[in-house]
Design a protein around this motif. Structure first.
Motif: not given
Length: 110
Positions: A47, A40, A44, A73-74, A77-78
Motif C-alpha cells: 500500500v 500485515t 502495508v 493510518s495504514q 491500524t494494521v
C-alpha cells in the motif's frame, strides 16, 4: 515517459505484487499467526508503494498531504489489528482451542 513516470510505474508494479503475495499468503498459510504475518507485512509495504506511485505521478503538496495521512493510518491500524489478532490467538491457544484452520484443499473436500 519521464523518469518520475517510470519510477511511479515501478512502485505501482512492486506494490501490487506485494499485495498479491499477501493475499496468496492468507490463503496458503494454515495457522493464525502465519496468516497474520502474511497479511500485515507485505500488504502495508504494498500500500505504501502504491501511495508513493500516486505521489510520483503528480508530485505536488496538494496530493502529498492526503496520501501521507492514508499511509500513516495504514501503518497504525494494521499494527493495532495485528496485535489484537495475535493476542486473541494466544489466548485461544493457551485455553486449549486449536488455532490451526483447515487449508483450502481440506475445505473443498467437505
Amino acid at each position: 515517459m519521464t523518469a518520475l513516470d517510470a519510477a511511479a510505474a515501478g512502485c505501482l508494479l512492486l506494490g501490487s505484487a506485494l499485495a498479491l503475495s499477501a493475499g496468496i499468503g492468507l490463503m496458503r498459510f494454515r495457522t493464525t499467526l502465519d496468516r497474520m504475518h502474511a497479511g500485515t507485512k507485505p500488504q502495508v509495504l504494498g500500500v505504501l508503494l502504491v501511495l508513493l506511485a500516486m505521489w510520483l505521478h503528480r508530485p505536488t503538496w496538494g496530493y502529498a498531504g492526503p496520501l501521507l495521512l492514508i499511509g500513516v493510518s495504514q501503518v497504525i491500524t494494521v499494527s493495532v489489528a495485528a496485535y489484537m489478532v495475535a493476542r486473541a490467538a494466544y489466548t485461544r491457544q493457551s485455553s486449549g482451542d486449536d488455532t490451526e484452520l483447515p487449508s483450502p484443499e481440506d475445505r473443498s473436500a467437505d
